[in-house]
Design an enzyme around this catalytic site. Structure first.
Site, PDB file in Angstrom:
ATOM      1  N   ASP A 141      76.384  28.588  83.192  1.00 27.40           N
ATOM      2  CA  ASP A 141      76.602  27.555  84.483  1.00 27.40           C
ATOM      3  C   ASP A 141      76.966  26.081  83.632  1.00 27.40           C
ATOM      4  OD1 ASP A 141      76.082  27.297  87.808  1.00 27.40           O
ATOM      5  OD2 ASP A 141      77.556  26.468  86.477  1.00 27.40           O
TER       6      ASP A 141
HETATM    7  C1  GLC Z   1      79.099  24.484  89.208  1.00 32.59           C
HETATM    8  C2  GLC Z   1      78.445  25.678  89.821  1.00 32.59           C
HETATM    9  C3  GLC Z   1      79.107  26.869  89.513  1.00 32.59           C
HETATM   10  C4  GLC Z   1      80.571  26.544  89.131  1.00 32.59           C
HETATM   11  C5  GLC Z   1      80.782  26.037  87.768  1.00 32.59           C
HETATM   12  C6  GLC Z   1      81.965  25.606  87.353  1.00 32.59           C
HETATM   13  O1  GLC Z   1      77.794  23.576  88.895  1.00 32.59           O
HETATM   14  O2  GLC Z   1      77.252  25.863  89.596  1.00 32.59           O
HETATM   15  O3  GLC Z   1      78.836  28.057  90.504  1.00 32.59           O
HETATM   16  O4  GLC Z   1      81.302  28.031  89.066  1.00 32.59           O
HETATM   17  O5  GLC Z   1      79.788  24.880  87.662  1.00 32.59           O
HETATM   18  O6  GLC Z   1      82.532  24.527  88.424  1.00 32.59           O
END
Ligand code: GLC
Length: 734
Positions: free
Chosen positions: A262
């Protein structure tokens, strides 16, 4: 070697890997953030040098076309880019938030919303979405409950798998198929105190029986990618957790896709305090099983040094690259023509209709005293619509709508104007400027509108920013002065017996206790998306009967959290017989005189509204279920049939739910567990036979030692319209 049994692309992948330099390999493992609609020279150069495998958050179609062209024509090996975007519940056309979609209990609806989302997103050049989010969520304080499918593993698994199918179809190389991503692996919804990014402590027993099942279902249906959660999971953050990413996901489940971290979660291993620096963080994540790093660039900066030091192996790099390239081949990106760009004409009306159908099935009728609803359009001369949420084309879309097109929205007010009779006079007052507005200045105008109206529709809730990532609340009440407003209007109208209908928009279960008895009916619309207003109006005026059912329990108060239907029995279960309310305790009562059970003295022990609950305009009756046998063996299937009757002249649908209880097992088991559900169409004055097949495998659980087994013994079973249905039948697993 990656487990490439059945990987039809294996030869091409291995042939390409054999040509790649180390830098090019590390480039495939590197995802960079987009440049805000332009082709920045540094980004173009990085792509030419093979240092980028994926771009996130770029949606400008012509920019994406150019970035792909550079990758395909100007880099040494011409490896195309994965273009990732959070297409969570829609792209330009926005569907109800996932928690609302869960209230439809309809995998077909969920699959359709994902299919339309993929058509719209791929038309822009996006080929990877970071969805479905299938974290089990049992804490409405947590802002991301809005993105979840709620509290139950079986429902979340069914809907998560449906969403994957909708995005990926059966042929990932199809023009409008996009790669899906099961997230956030794992247990993110167990964040302590409902605070986002917070610590999670999850026993192996709960990990296996509650949090992992939806992810296993998505792995089995062929989801292309997994995303790690930000969470510290039992002492090791997910992005560095080898037990989760390698032992379970890649070895035990034989997952053949790839794992992306993430946002920044690899580098955050230093913040968690399990890595001394970025190089150490990269080593932890690579050895744990992260294949692609989202934007924190520790892999591209440190992996070659780690390789030289022998801290990571060449095989680790090659396996990660093989997984990523396999997804690119499965997507057909090496063959695919450059994207059509946003000039492709999209059937907006068809997509809006899909959004309306999803919203119709997602709204939940919580109360309907004296059958206030549906409204008869021909007997209503004037309608009062109160509350700014009734006419806000953005707020009804909910959280995670980066690309939502507000011009496609129909608000509640517009929906009512569309559906009510042409002669009806519709008065509207916003009353507030936001849900947090404490001012009462709008109350006088609201009372005047109420006086001039035959029926009053009050629209309350939360604006979309009050749920979603990092937007958690320590209280789940209606914000601002909304409760005061409802009390004021209710009192003002009580004299002349005018109906008040509450429509609630929110990204979480709200504590409705203060208002539940102040209004005649409550329709919970969540954040219903682009077509939400039209769907709500059609439900209010009876063009359709509400059929949504709660995918998450509604607490009476925030102090009850966590409260969910599949609670364990405890050694002193509370019942209506032994429950003792605080008011019942006499002064100087003897210490063990009252209330010796698992309950709170100051709040009744049941939720305000239980999991699986939702009213219909029709009257639906469930007959006693009949079992094909009173005994079953571990290789058999039990057939359960029952008749469901619609005794009214109203067209209805219902979600029939089957629950079991394992009476005695080697580990404690929930007082009931959802084991099957079916959405059934119930024509007027009809009797429908509903059948369920209950396999022995469905009764298996992971015991205290983490072993999944089907244990002999007695089970009780019930079928009904929500999780409080009586468990009337009994059978034995022999
Ligand atoms: C965010 C979220 C995740 C998302 C990613 C890209 O912090 O936790 O769910 O897909 O970053 O935006």
């Amino acid at each position: 070697m990656v487990n490439d049994t059945g990987n039809i692309h294996s030869d091409r992948v291995q042939a390409l890997i054999a040509q790649m330099t180390l830098d090019e390999k590390l480039g495939q493992m590197n995802q960079l953030n987009g440049a805000g609609g332009a082709v920045s020279e540094p980004l173009a150069d990085a792509i030419r040098c093979g240092r980028v495998g994926s771009i996130i958050n770029e949606v400008n179609a012509s920019t994406l076309k150019e970035l792909q062209r550079i990758a395909r024509e100007e880099s040494r090996l011409g490896i195309p880019l994965l273009i990732g975007r959070d297409v969570i519940h829609g792209f330009e056309t926005v569907f109800p938030i996932p928690l609302a979609l869960a209230a439809s209990w309809c995998p077909d609806v969920v699959e359709k919303t994902a299919r339309v989302s993929a058509i719209e997103a791929s038309g822009n050049g996006i080929n990877w979405t970071f969805s479905p989010m299938i974290d089990i969520a049992r804490d409405p304080r947590w802002g991301r409950v809005a993105e979840s499918f709620g509290e139950d593993p079986l429902l979340s698994a069914a809907l998560g798998a449906a969403m994957v199918k909708g995005y990926q179809t059966d042929d990932l190389s199809g023009d409008t198929a996009i790669l899906a991503c099961a997230k956030h692996f794992v247990g993110y919804g167990a964040s302590e105190s409902g605070r986002d990014y917070n610590t999670t402590n999850i026993s192996e027993h709960d990990l296996r029986n509650i949090h992992l099942p939806p992810f296993k279902a998505c792995s089995e249906i062929g989801v292309g990618t997994f995303m790690t959660s930000f969470s510290d999971v039992n002492g090791m953050p997910a992005s560095g957790n080898q037990y989760l990413l390698d032992d379970i996901l890649k070895q035990e489940w034989q997952f053949s896709g790839f794992v992306v971290s993430d946002w920044g979660s690899v580098q955050q291993l230093t913040v968690h305090g399990v890595a001394a620096d970025d190089e150490h963080a990269a080593a932890l994540a690579l050895n744990a099983g992260v294949d692609m790093e989202m934007v924190s660039e520790t892999f591209i900066q440190h992996a070659s040094t780690l390789l030289q030091k022998g801290v990571i192996s060449q095989d680790t790099i090659d396996q990660a690259v093989a997984r990523i390239l396999t997804c690119k081949f499965r997507l057909g990106l090496f063959e695919g023509a450059f994207i059509s760009g946003s000039d492709s004409v999209l059937p907006i009306e068809e997509h809006f209709e899909a959004a309306k159908q999803a919203a119709l099935k997602s709204c939940v009728l919580l109360t309907n005293h004296q059958k206030t609803l549906p409204l008869d359009k021909y007997s209503i001369d004037s309608i009062g619509v109160l509350g700014w949420l009734a006419h806000d084309d953005y707020e009804q879309l909910g959280t995670w709508i980066f690309d939502g097109d507000t011009h496609r929205s129909t608000t509640i007010l517009q929906g009512i104007q569309n559906v009510a009779s042409d002669e009806a006079i519709i008065h509207y007052q916003p009353v507030f400027s936001s849900s947090r507005d404490m001012s009462v200045h709008g109350f006088c105008d609201a009372k005047r509108v109420a006086d001039e109206s035959d029926v009053v529709i009050v629209c309350v809730g939360e604006e979309s920013i009050l749920s979603g990532e990092a937007h958690c609340r320590s209280d789940i009440g209606l914000p601002g002065a909304q409760v005061t407003f409802i009390e004021t209007i209710s009192e003002h109208l009580s004299a002349n017996n005018k109906p008040i209908i509450l429509v609630c928009m929110a990204g979480r279960p709200l504590d409705l206790s203060p208002v539940v008895d102040k209004v005649d009916a409550i329709l919970y619309a969540w954040h219903p998306g682009s077509a939400g207003g039209q769907a709500i109006a059609e439900l209010l005026f009876g063009l359709h009967s509400p059929s949504g059912k709660l995918p998450i329990s509604f607490p009476r108060t925030v102090g009850q959290i966590p409260i969910y239907y599949a609670q364990k029995p405890t050694g002193r279960p509370v019942t209506s017989e032994n429950y003792a309310a605080m008011a019942d305790f006499p002064m100087r009562a003897e210490q063990t005189s009252l209330g010796m059970a698992a309950s709170h003295m100051d709040t009744y022990f049941t939720p305000l509204f239980p999991f699986g609950y939702g009213l219909s305009y029709a009257n639906i009756q469930y007959a006693k279920p009949e079992l094909s046998s009173q005994q079953m063996h571990s290789d058999e299937t039990l057939l359960i049939t029952l008749k469901v009757t619609n005794t009214t002249s109203i067209d209805a649908e219902d979600i029939v739910q089957l629950y079991i209880r394992d009476e005695v097992a080697s580990a404690t088991r929930p007082v009931r567990e959802l084991k099957a559900f079916k959405r059934v169409v119930l024509p007027p004055q009809s009797e429908t036979t509903v059948e369920f097949e209950l396999t022995a495998e469905a009764l298996a659980f992971y015991d205290a030692n983490g072993i999944k087994s089907i244990e002999p013994g007695y089970f009780t079973l019930g079928v009904g319209g929500d999780s409080t249905c009586e468990l009337t039948e009994r059978f034995e697993m022999v």
